[in-house]
Scaffold this motif. Structure first.
Motif, PDB file in Angstrom:
ATOM      1  N   LEU A   1      -0.250   3.131  -2.571  1.00 41.22           N
ATOM      2  CA  LEU A   1       0.249   4.499  -2.500  1.00 41.22           C
ATOM      3  C   LEU A   1      -0.913   5.479  -2.498  1.00 41.22           C
ATOM      4  CD1 LEU A   1       3.082   4.288  -5.195  1.00 41.22           C
ATOM      5  CD2 LEU A   1       3.331   3.986  -2.728  1.00 41.22           C
ATOM      6  N   GLY A   2      -0.708   6.623  -1.875  1.00 43.76           N
ATOM      7  CA  GLY A   2      -1.737   7.649  -1.892  1.00 43.76           C
ATOM      8  C   GLY A   2      -1.314   8.850  -1.075  1.00 43.76           C
ATOM      9  N   PRO A   3      -2.003   9.966  -1.237  1.00 49.29           N
ATOM     10  CA  PRO A   3      -1.665  11.165  -0.455  1.00 49.29           C
ATOM     11  C   PRO A   3      -1.881  10.921   1.035  1.00 49.29           C
ATOM     12  CG  PRO A   3      -3.144  11.681  -2.291  1.00 49.29           C
ATOM     13  CD  PRO A   3      -3.109  10.195  -2.175  1.00 49.29           C
ATOM     14  N   PRO A   4      -1.270  11.729   1.881  1.00 48.24           N
ATOM     15  CA  PRO A   4      -1.491  11.584   3.320  1.00 48.24           C
ATOM     16  C   PRO A   4      -2.949  11.839   3.689  1.00 48.24           C
ATOM     17  CG  PRO A   4       0.420  12.989   2.870  1.00 48.24           C
ATOM     18  CD  PRO A   4      -0.281  12.789   1.570  1.00 48.24           C
ATOM     19  N   GLY A   5      -3.443  11.067   4.653  1.00 45.90           N
ATOM     20  CA  GLY A   5      -4.747  11.344   5.239  1.00 45.90           C
ATOM     21  C   GLY A   5      -5.952  10.914   4.437  1.00 45.90           C
ATOM     22  N   ILE A   6      -5.806   9.937   3.535  1.00 44.21           N
ATOM     23  CA  ILE A   6      -6.970   9.487   2.765  1.00 44.21           C
ATOM     24  C   ILE A   6      -7.505   8.155   3.268  1.00 44.21           C
ATOM     25  CG2 ILE A   6      -6.249  10.737   0.706  1.00 44.21           C
ATOM     26  CD1 ILE A   6      -5.437   7.943  -0.433  1.00 44.21           C
ATOM     27  N   ALA A   7      -7.100   7.749   4.463  1.00 45.43           N
ATOM     28  CA  ALA A   7      -7.634   6.548   5.123  1.00 45.43           C
ATOM     29  C   ALA A   7      -7.035   5.252   4.601  1.00 45.43           C
ATOM     30  CB  ALA A   7      -9.162   6.497   5.003  1.00 45.43           C
ATOM     31  N   LYS A   8      -5.777   5.277   4.167  1.00 45.86           N
ATOM     32  CA  LYS A   8      -5.133   4.038   3.735  1.00 45.86           C
ATOM     33  C   LYS A   8      -5.026   3.056   4.901  1.00 45.86           C
ATOM     34  CE  LYS A   8      -1.362   6.002   2.219  1.00 45.86           C
ATOM     35  NZ  LYS A   8      -1.711   7.434   2.453  1.00 45.86           N
ATOM     36  N   THR A   9      -4.563   3.545   6.043  1.00 49.18           N
ATOM     37  CA  THR A   9      -4.409   2.666   7.201  1.00 49.18           C
ATOM     38  C   THR A   9      -5.763   2.185   7.706  1.00 49.18           C
ATOM     39  OG1 THR A   9      -2.413   3.896   7.812  1.00 49.18           O
ATOM     40  CG2 THR A   9      -3.377   2.459   9.481  1.00 49.18           C
ATOM     41  N   ALA A  10      -6.743   3.069   7.746  1.00 48.53           N
ATOM     42  CA  ALA A  10      -8.084   2.681   8.184  1.00 48.53           C
ATOM     43  C   ALA A  10      -8.668   1.620   7.260  1.00 48.53           C
ATOM     44  CB  ALA A  10      -8.994   3.907   8.233  1.00 48.53           C
ATOM     45  N   LEU A  11      -8.418   1.758   5.963  1.00 52.42           N
ATOM     46  CA  LEU A  11      -8.902   0.776   4.994  1.00 52.42           C
ATOM     47  C   LEU A  11      -8.269  -0.590   5.253  1.00 52.42           C
ATOM     48  CD1 LEU A  11     -10.445   0.089   2.359  1.00 52.42           C
ATOM     49  CD2 LEU A  11      -8.388   0.783   1.111  1.00 52.42           C
ATOM     50  N   ALA A  12      -6.946  -0.599   5.490  1.00 48.42           N
ATOM     51  CA  ALA A  12      -6.259  -1.862   5.754  1.00 48.42           C
ATOM     52  C   ALA A  12      -6.780  -2.516   7.030  1.00 48.42           C
ATOM     53  CB  ALA A  12      -4.753  -1.620   5.853  1.00 48.42           C
ATOM     54  N   ARG A  13      -7.018  -1.700   8.057  1.00 52.14           N
ATOM     55  CA  ARG A  13      -7.579  -2.246   9.296  1.00 52.14           C
ATOM     56  C   ARG A  13      -8.955  -2.865   9.050  1.00 52.14           C
ATOM     57  NH1 ARG A  13      -5.744  -0.795  14.386  1.00 52.14           N
ATOM     58  NH2 ARG A  13      -4.105   0.793  14.516  1.00 52.14           N
ATOM     59  N   ALA A  14      -9.760  -2.184   8.238  1.00 58.13           N
ATOM     60  CA  ALA A  14     -11.148  -2.604   8.044  1.00 58.13           C
ATOM     61  C   ALA A  14     -11.257  -3.941   7.327  1.00 58.13           C
ATOM     62  CB  ALA A  14     -11.906  -1.523   7.272  1.00 58.13           C
ATOM     63  N   ILE A  15     -10.290  -4.260   6.456  1.00 56.91           N
ATOM     64  CA  ILE A  15     -10.424  -5.500   5.682  1.00 56.91           C
ATOM     65  C   ILE A  15      -9.746  -6.688   6.353  1.00 56.91           C
ATOM     66  CG2 ILE A  15     -10.571  -4.206   3.531  1.00 56.91           C
ATOM     67  CD1 ILE A  15      -7.747  -4.952   2.929  1.00 56.91           C
ATOM     68  N   ALA A  16      -9.133  -6.469   7.522  1.00 53.94           N
ATOM     69  CA  ALA A  16      -8.440  -7.565   8.197  1.00 53.94           C
ATOM     70  C   ALA A  16      -9.397  -8.714   8.512  1.00 53.94           C
ATOM     71  CB  ALA A  16      -7.770  -7.058   9.477  1.00 53.94           C
ATOM     72  N   LYS A  17     -10.588  -8.395   9.004  1.00 58.60           N
ATOM     73  CA  LYS A  17     -11.531  -9.447   9.387  1.00 58.60           C
ATOM     74  C   LYS A  17     -11.915 -10.310   8.194  1.00 58.60           C
ATOM     75  CE  LYS A  17     -16.033 -10.241  11.557  1.00 58.60           C
ATOM     76  NZ  LYS A  17     -17.222  -9.612  12.185  1.00 58.60           N
ATOM     77  N   SER A  18     -12.210  -9.678   7.044  1.00 64.41           N
ATOM     78  CA  SER A  18     -12.620 -10.447   5.872  1.00 64.41           C
ATOM     79  C   SER A  18     -11.472 -11.308   5.351  1.00 64.41           C
ATOM     80  CB  SER A  18     -13.126  -9.508   4.775  1.00 64.41           C
ATOM     81  OG  SER A  18     -12.109  -8.609   4.366  1.00 64.41           O
ATOM     82  N   ILE A  19     -10.243 -10.812   5.444  1.00 62.68           N
ATOM     83  CA  ILE A  19      -9.091 -11.614   5.029  1.00 62.68           C
ATOM     84  C   ILE A  19      -8.942 -12.814   5.950  1.00 62.68           C
ATOM     85  CG2 ILE A  19      -6.566 -11.622   4.900  1.00 62.68           C
ATOM     86  CD1 ILE A  19      -6.706  -8.763   3.891  1.00 62.68           C
ATOM     87  N   GLY A  20      -9.087 -12.593   7.257  1.00 57.93           N
ATOM     88  CA  GLY A  20      -9.010 -13.707   8.198  1.00 57.93           C
ATOM     89  C   GLY A  20     -10.074 -14.757   7.944  1.00 57.93           C
ATOM     90  N   GLU A  21     -11.293 -14.319   7.663  1.00 53.99           N
ATOM     91  CA  GLU A  21     -12.368 -15.271   7.376  1.00 53.99           C
ATOM     92  C   GLU A  21     -12.064 -16.081   6.126  1.00 53.99           C
ATOM     93  OE1 GLU A  21     -15.755 -12.767   7.170  1.00 53.99           O
ATOM     94  OE2 GLU A  21     -16.059 -12.694   9.347  1.00 53.99           O
ATOM     95  N   ALA A  22     -11.504 -15.432   5.100  1.00 50.71           N
ATOM     96  CA  ALA A  22     -11.162 -16.145   3.872  1.00 50.71           C
ATOM     97  C   ALA A  22     -10.070 -17.184   4.106  1.00 50.71           C
ATOM     98  CB  ALA A  22     -10.720 -15.149   2.799  1.00 50.71           C
TER      99      ALA A  22
ATOM    100  N   GLU B   1       4.133   3.445   6.001  1.00 48.29           N
ATOM    101  CA  GLU B   1       5.214   4.361   5.646  1.00 48.29           C
ATOM    102  C   GLU B   1       6.396   3.594   5.056  1.00 48.29           C
ATOM    103  OE1 GLU B   1       6.033   7.186   8.728  1.00 48.29           O
ATOM    104  OE2 GLU B   1       3.910   7.486   9.184  1.00 48.29           O
ATOM    105  N   PHE B   2       6.071   2.752   4.109  1.00 50.29           N
ATOM    106  CA  PHE B   2       7.034   1.818   3.523  1.00 50.29           C
ATOM    107  C   PHE B   2       8.140   2.541   2.748  1.00 50.29           C
ATOM    108  CE2 PHE B   2       8.397  -1.461   0.439  1.00 50.29           C
ATOM    109  CZ  PHE B   2       8.637  -2.516   1.306  1.00 50.29           C
ATOM    110  N   LEU B   3       7.838   3.714   2.197  1.00 53.28           N
ATOM    111  CA  LEU B   3       8.818   4.425   1.381  1.00 53.28           C
ATOM    112  C   LEU B   3       9.477   5.589   2.109  1.00 53.28           C
ATOM    113  CD1 LEU B   3       7.022   4.492  -2.094  1.00 53.28           C
ATOM    114  CD2 LEU B   3       8.703   2.864  -1.224  1.00 53.28           C
ATOM    115  N   THR B   4       9.289   5.668   3.415  1.00 49.64           N
ATOM    116  CA  THR B   4       9.944   6.726   4.190  1.00 49.64           C
ATOM    117  C   THR B   4      10.742   6.157   5.356  1.00 49.64           C
ATOM    118  OG1 THR B   4       7.863   7.020   5.408  1.00 49.64           O
ATOM    119  CG2 THR B   4       8.305   8.556   3.615  1.00 49.64           C
TER     120      THR B   4
ATOM    121  N   ASN C   1       2.645   8.946  -1.352  1.00 48.89           N
ATOM    122  CA  ASN C   1       3.389   9.154  -2.584  1.00 48.89           C
ATOM    123  C   ASN C   1       4.751   9.754  -2.240  1.00 48.89           C
ATOM    124  OD1 ASN C   1       1.246   8.273  -4.290  1.00 48.89           O
ATOM    125  ND2 ASN C   1       0.254  10.259  -4.036  1.00 48.89           N
ATOM    126  N   PRO C   2       5.835   9.269  -2.848  1.00 45.92           N
ATOM    127  CA  PRO C   2       7.180   9.738  -2.462  1.00 45.92           C
ATOM    128  C   PRO C   2       7.349  11.246  -2.508  1.00 45.92           C
ATOM    129  CG  PRO C   2       7.344   7.816  -3.891  1.00 45.92           C
ATOM    130  CD  PRO C   2       5.892   8.207  -3.869  1.00 45.92           C
TER     131      PRO C   2
END
Length: 222
Positions: free
Chosen positions: A28-49, A104-107, A142-143
């Motif tokens: 959860l977090g306010p709009p525009g704080i890079a939540k989606t960008a953060l999730a995109r960025a860690i995809a490669k490391s998750i795949g490697e693991a 946008e899981f809660l909207t 955040n809701p």
């Protein structure tokens, strides 16, 4: 529900820990704080693991979906039976290993909440299970900061690992100052590529420095 607030670095560590443990995190977090960008960025490391060198991030924005988008489109087969066929990002998540980001899981509309919850908890979309190598991350504003935001029920909260994310000013400043000198469409023309590259590096560094001096511009804690 009071939750500890994590910065971007700690949020990354927490999400990775959830994936390793086979749990689904909801960030959860306010709009525009890079939540989606953060999730995109860690995809490669998750795949490697997980042992997948090619591990894309696939985004499904639930607020833009209908129930059939998540639960599958009913299709009449040759023998007159009906099967639910997946489309778009969910079809990819079922056919190949990837990081499925449910944004946008809660909207999402009320009709989507049931299929989305089943997708999250049972790893099934319609009648088709997700690929065994696919992992799920949920994101939401955040809701009280999102139009139509819903408060989580106890049943939902107990089934997801919920965390709040808020980047530090220094993390935002570091991001801008570390940007590579990549060209993008600026809408205007500079004399040559070298001049443009130098200007972009200078601009990004200036923006990062500005945030350090005037953190109130970001409305984030120092």
């Amino acid at each position: 529900m009071e939750l500890p607030i994590l910065n971007l670095h700690d949020t990354t560590i927490a999400i990775a820990a959830c994936v390793r443990a086979g749990r689904v995190p909801l960030t959860l977090g306010p709009p525009g704080i890079a939540k989606t960008a953060l999730a995109r960025a860690i995809a490669k490391s998750i795949g490697e693991a997980l042992g997948y060198p090619d591990y894309p991030a696939v985004i499904c924005i639930l607020s833009n979906r209908e129930s059939v988008d998540v639960g599958g489109w009913p299709v009449v087969c040759a023998d007159d039976t009906v099967e639910n066929k997946l489309v778009g990002s969910l079809r990819i998540a079922a056919e190949r290993p990837c990081l499925l980001i449910l944004d946008e899981f809660l909207t999402c509309p009320q009709s989507v909440q049931g299929p989305a919850l089943r997708l999250t908890l049972e790893r099934v979309a319609g009648e088709q299970p997700l690929h065994e190598g696919t992992r799920i991350i949920c994101l939401a504003n955040n809701p009280d900061e999102a139009p139509g935001g819903i408060q989580m029920t106890a049943a939902l909260a107990n089934r997801l690992v919920i965390m709040k994310c808020l980047p530090l000013v220094t993390e935002v400043a570091d991001f801008f100052e570390a940007q590579p000198a990549a060209r993008f469409d600026s809408g205007f023309t500079l004399p040559d590529e070298a001049t443009w590259t130098a200007r972009k590096v200078q601009l990004m560094a200036s923006v990062g420095s500005l945030f350090r001096v005037l953190p109130g511009l970001l409305q984030l804690p120092p």
